[in-house]
Motif scaffolding. Structure first.
Motif, PDB file in Angstrom:
ATOM      1  N   ARG A 140       0.829  -1.214   0.000  1.00  0.00           N
ATOM      2  CA  ARG A 140       0.000   0.000   0.000  1.00  0.00           C
ATOM      3  C   ARG A 140       0.864   1.264   0.000  1.00  0.00           C
ATOM      4  NH1 ARG A 140      -2.742  -1.313   3.965  1.00  0.00           N
ATOM      5  NH2 ARG A 140      -1.739  -0.103   5.622  1.00  0.00           N
ATOM      6  N   ARG A 143       2.211   1.639  -3.472  1.00  0.00           N
ATOM      7  CA  ARG A 143       1.179   2.107  -4.393  1.00  0.00           C
ATOM      8  C   ARG A 143       0.873   3.596  -4.177  1.00  0.00           C
ATOM      9  NH1 ARG A 143      -2.375  -1.072  -2.801  1.00  0.00           N
ATOM     10  NH2 ARG A 143      -3.634   0.379  -1.544  1.00  0.00           N
ATOM     11  N   ASP A 144       0.749   3.988  -2.928  1.00  0.00           N
ATOM     12  CA  ASP A 144       0.461   5.401  -2.647  1.00  0.00           C
ATOM     13  C   ASP A 144       1.613   6.306  -3.120  1.00  0.00           C
ATOM     14  OD1 ASP A 144      -1.938   4.682  -1.574  1.00  0.00           O
ATOM     15  OD2 ASP A 144      -1.280   4.750   0.522  1.00  0.00           O
ATOM     16  N   CYS A 145       2.801   5.870  -2.964  1.00  0.00           N
ATOM     17  CA  CYS A 145       3.965   6.666  -3.432  1.00  0.00           C
ATOM     18  C   CYS A 145       3.920   6.828  -4.949  1.00  0.00           C
ATOM     19  CB  CYS A 145       5.269   6.017  -2.998  1.00  0.00           C
ATOM     20  SG  CYS A 145       5.610   6.197  -1.236  1.00  0.00           S
ATOM     21  N   GLU A 147       1.249   6.650  -6.819  1.00  0.00           N
ATOM     22  CA  GLU A 147       0.098   7.502  -7.137  1.00  0.00           C
ATOM     23  C   GLU A 147       0.432   8.981  -6.858  1.00  0.00           C
ATOM     24  OE1 GLU A 147      -2.773   6.852  -8.513  1.00  0.00           O
ATOM     25  OE2 GLU A 147      -2.413   4.684  -8.669  1.00  0.00           O
ATOM     26  N   ALA A 148       1.146   9.268  -5.801  1.00  0.00           N
ATOM     27  CA  ALA A 148       1.545  10.664  -5.487  1.00  0.00           C
ATOM     28  C   ALA A 148       2.534  11.184  -6.521  1.00  0.00           C
ATOM     29  CB  ALA A 148       2.164  10.703  -4.090  1.00  0.00           C
ATOM     30  N   ARG A 179      -2.586  13.076  -2.882  1.00  0.00           N
ATOM     31  CA  ARG A 179      -1.793  11.869  -3.114  1.00  0.00           C
ATOM     32  C   ARG A 179      -0.528  11.876  -2.250  1.00  0.00           C
ATOM     33  NH1 ARG A 179      -4.928   7.882  -4.908  1.00  0.00           N
ATOM     34  NH2 ARG A 179      -6.251   8.610  -6.611  1.00  0.00           N
ATOM     35  N   MET A 182      -1.558  10.914   1.278  1.00  0.00           N
ATOM     36  CA  MET A 182      -1.835   9.489   1.384  1.00  0.00           C
ATOM     37  C   MET A 182      -0.523   8.701   1.422  1.00  0.00           C
ATOM     38  SD  MET A 182      -5.084   9.044  -1.176  1.00  0.00           S
ATOM     39  CE  MET A 182      -5.120   7.267  -0.963  1.00  0.00           C
ATOM     40  N   ALA A 183       0.438   9.117   0.638  1.00  0.00           N
ATOM     41  CA  ALA A 183       1.733   8.443   0.633  1.00  0.00           C
ATOM     42  C   ALA A 183       2.415   8.600   1.979  1.00  0.00           C
ATOM     43  CB  ALA A 183       2.605   8.978  -0.486  1.00  0.00           C
ATOM     44  N   ASP A 185       0.883   9.010   4.838  1.00  0.00           N
ATOM     45  CA  ASP A 185       0.163   8.168   5.804  1.00  0.00           C
ATOM     46  C   ASP A 185       0.562   6.681   5.644  1.00  0.00           C
ATOM     47  OD1 ASP A 185      -1.096  10.410   6.740  1.00  0.00           O
ATOM     48  OD2 ASP A 185      -2.953  10.069   5.584  1.00  0.00           O
ATOM     49  N   SER A 186       0.644   6.244   4.395  1.00  0.00           N
ATOM     50  CA  SER A 186       1.047   4.851   4.137  1.00  0.00           C
ATOM     51  C   SER A 186       2.465   4.601   4.630  1.00  0.00           C
ATOM     52  CB  SER A 186       0.955   4.537   2.642  1.00  0.00           C
ATOM     53  OG  SER A 186      -0.357   4.641   2.202  1.00  0.00           O
TER      54      SER A 186
END
Length: 622
Positions: A140, A143-145, A147-148, A179, A182-183, A185-186
């Protein structure tokens, strides 16, 4: 050395190894169980073997075990029975101390192993779950990285494009910020989970697994120690019975050392000694004068003697040949005339009586015939009583006075019977005393019972005692009679029969001593002996009242008149036809019968014999 540190990654192998250890323990239990079965089977076979060769009660075989060698054999059988018992003890102790104990321990071991490996699998599942959670947060975060990064690139592209409106650029910038957040936070979540996983993993490999494996190691070591202890117990069970087995073997050795060959030889003498003495020499019989034939003092054709005031059968005599004479021959000797047959009348020619005593061949036959009788006859009959004994044996019955036995054996049997009767008398007397005491108690305490109710029982016991005493007196009389006739007795036997001997002095005459020669070699008789023989002959007749008459084996015709004046002879008239019941045995006499009540001997030369070829015992003459 610890399985937790050295074998931290060998969970599956340890599981297989501990299962193999339990299998080994169960195999050892099975081995001990089969050993106990073998011990039981061996003990059973030993007991059966000992029982098989034990003498049977109330049998002839039991009497044979009076010899020391046989007693030693019986002791060996008894020791083997005890030896078998020790093998049964081995089986029982192994079953109780090893099999039962190990079987219970195996169940406990299986349960403990199950719990330990259950905890290990639980810890393993927990670390695997933490690992999966870490992988999930990691993916996750990745993926978030990504996406950002894509959102940042899109924002930068929109911001550089002059054709894009400001609202679109602002929208792209906000999306890129979202994004990035979220990265972040992940990333924070991944970091937290990673730290947690590392902690769990450290606990797993350095705390949980070592503890679990340590318990498994201790469990396995206890199993190893336990199987070692069981093997020690296995040996100790055997060692415990070794002293007793040694005693059994010592008992066998002691029994073997107790064998006394001299004693056994003496027992053989006691068992088979007849009390007779060997026969004396047979003297020469002079046949050089056919018509003046004399009889030697030891001739088998005589049964009376001279100069013997007492005539009793069963005594000792140097010339005694009774044991070697068969029954039918003895009958002939006892009842046949005691002198040579008279010659036929002078008017008769030798050819008229071909089987008469004048024939040279007939003159030689008596000595060879007597010698053959002496060599081939079995020692069966001893005297008149022995004749009755022979008939009793044929009928399968044993005489009450054991007269079918030789003197020494008869004495032993009679003594044994007297001892048994004395024991029975003592037993009855004890019973009578007990009844008497009980009656006295009833008289003093009537409420306990009626004294009159014991009178019948007391009378019955007294009657039994009287019967037993009469029976004992009868056997003691027979015993005294036998002891008086034995040729040699020990001092103890002399003391036991002293009273009887003082009243009835034992005679040492027998049937074979009833013949004696005069100084000139001729046969002489005295009136006293003749009367005694007649008395004995009367006894003989009484004892054989039930004897069946001898069958006829032919007929004969009297050639001359013969006046039977001597004992055992019968008178015939010339021309008379009679039955032949016994052929001439070489002494010149033939036994004939007129009717059921009249029979006796006549000179063979006085009759013409016609034998029935089909009759039993008949011979064929050519």
């Amino acid at each position: 050395m610890s399985w937790g540190t050295e074998l931290w990654d060998q969970f599956d192998n340890l599981e297989k190894h501990t299962q193999w250890g339990i299998d080994i323990l169960e195999k050892y239990i099975k081995f001990v169980k089969e050993r106990t079965e073998i011990e039981l089977s061996y003990a059973k076979q030993l007991r059966n073997l000992s029982k098989k060769y034990q003498p049977k009660k109330n049998s002839k075989e039991e009497e044979e075990y009076k010899y020391t060698s046989c007693k030693a054999f019986i002791s060996t059988l008894n020791e083997m029975n005890d030896y078998a018992g020790q093998h049964e003890v081995i089986s029982e102790n192994m079953a109780s101390q090893i099999i039962v104990d190990l079987a219970r321990y195996v169940q406990e071991l299986k349960q403990e192993r199950k719990l330990n490996f259950h905890d290990g699998r639980k810890a393993q599942q927990h670390i695997e779950s933490c690992w999966k959670q870490l992988e999930s947060s990691k993916r996750r975060f990745e993926r978030d990285c990504k996406e950002a990064d894509r959102a940042q690139q899109y924002f930068e592209k929109m911001d550089a494009d002059i054709n894009v409106t400001k609202a679109d650029v602002e929208k792209a910038r906000q999306q890129a910020q979202i994004r990035h957040q979220m990265a972040e936070d992940s990333k924070a979540d991944y970091s937290s989970i990673l730290q947690k996983f590392n902690h769990e993993q450290h606990e797993y490999y350095h705390t949980h697994i070592p503890n679990i494996f340590q318990k498994i190691q201790e469990m396995e070591e206890r199993r190893i120690v336990r199987i070692g202890d069981s093997m020690k117990t296995y040996a100790e069970v055997d060692r415990q019975v070794i002293p007793i087995i040694g005693k059994c073997l010592d008992g066998i050795v002691k029994a073997a050392e107790s064998i006394d060959q001299k004693n056994d030889s003496q027992l053989v003498i006691e068992a088979y000694k007849s009390g007779f003495e060997p026969p004396g020499d047979i003297e020469f019989e002079d046949y050089s004068q056919p018509m003046k034939r004399t009889v030697s003092d030891n001739s088998l054709s005589n049964s009376r003697g001279e100069g013997k005031p007492d005539l009793k059968f069963g005594g000792k005599s140097k010339g005694k040949l009774w044991p070697f004479i068969k029954k039918n021959k003895l009958m002939s000797l006892l009842t046949s005339p005691h002198q040579p047959p008279p010659p036929p009348p002078a008017s008769a020619s030798p050819s008229a009586v071909p089987n008469g005593p004048q024939s040279p061949k007939q003159q030689k036959e008596p000595l060879s015939h007597r010698f053959n009788e002496f060599m081939t006859s079995k020692p069966k009959i001893h005297c008149f009583r022995s004749l009755k004994r022979g008939l009793s044996l044929k009928l399968g019955a044993t005489p009450e006075d054991f007269s079918n036995l030789p003197p020494e054996q008869r004495r032993k049997k009679l003594q044994q019977k007297v001892d048994e009767l004395n024991k029975e008398i003592q037993k009855e007397m004890d019973q009578r005393d007990a009844i008497t005491k009980m009656k006295d108690v009833y008289l003093k305490n009537p409420q306990m019972g009626d004294p009159a109710s014991l009178d019948h029982k007391l009378a019955e016991v007294s009657q039994n005692i009287e019967k037993l005493r009469l029976e004992t007196q009868k056997f003691e009389a027979w015993l005294a009679e036998v002891e008086g006739r034995l040729p040699a007795r020990s001092e103890q036997m002399r003391r036991q029969s002293g009273l009887y001997d003082s009243q009835n002095p034992p005679a040492v005459n027998n049937c074979a001593q009833d013949r004696e020669s005069s100084p000139d070699g001729s046969y002489t008789e005295e009136q006293s002996q003749e009367s005694e023989v007649k008395v004995l002959a009367t006894d003989f007749d009484d004892e054989f009242d039930d004897e069946e008459p001898l069958p006829a084996i032919g007929t004969c015709k009297a050639l001359y008149t013969f006046e039977g004046q001597n004992e055992g002879t019968i008178s015939v008239v010339e021309g008379e036809t009679l039955y032949v019941i016994e052929e001439d045995k070489g002494d010149g006499w033939t036994r004939i019968r007129r009717n059921e009540d009249e029979e006796g001997y006549v000179p063979t030369s006085y009759v013409e014999v016609y034998l029935d070829k089909n009759a039993k015992g008949a011979k064929t003459y050519i």
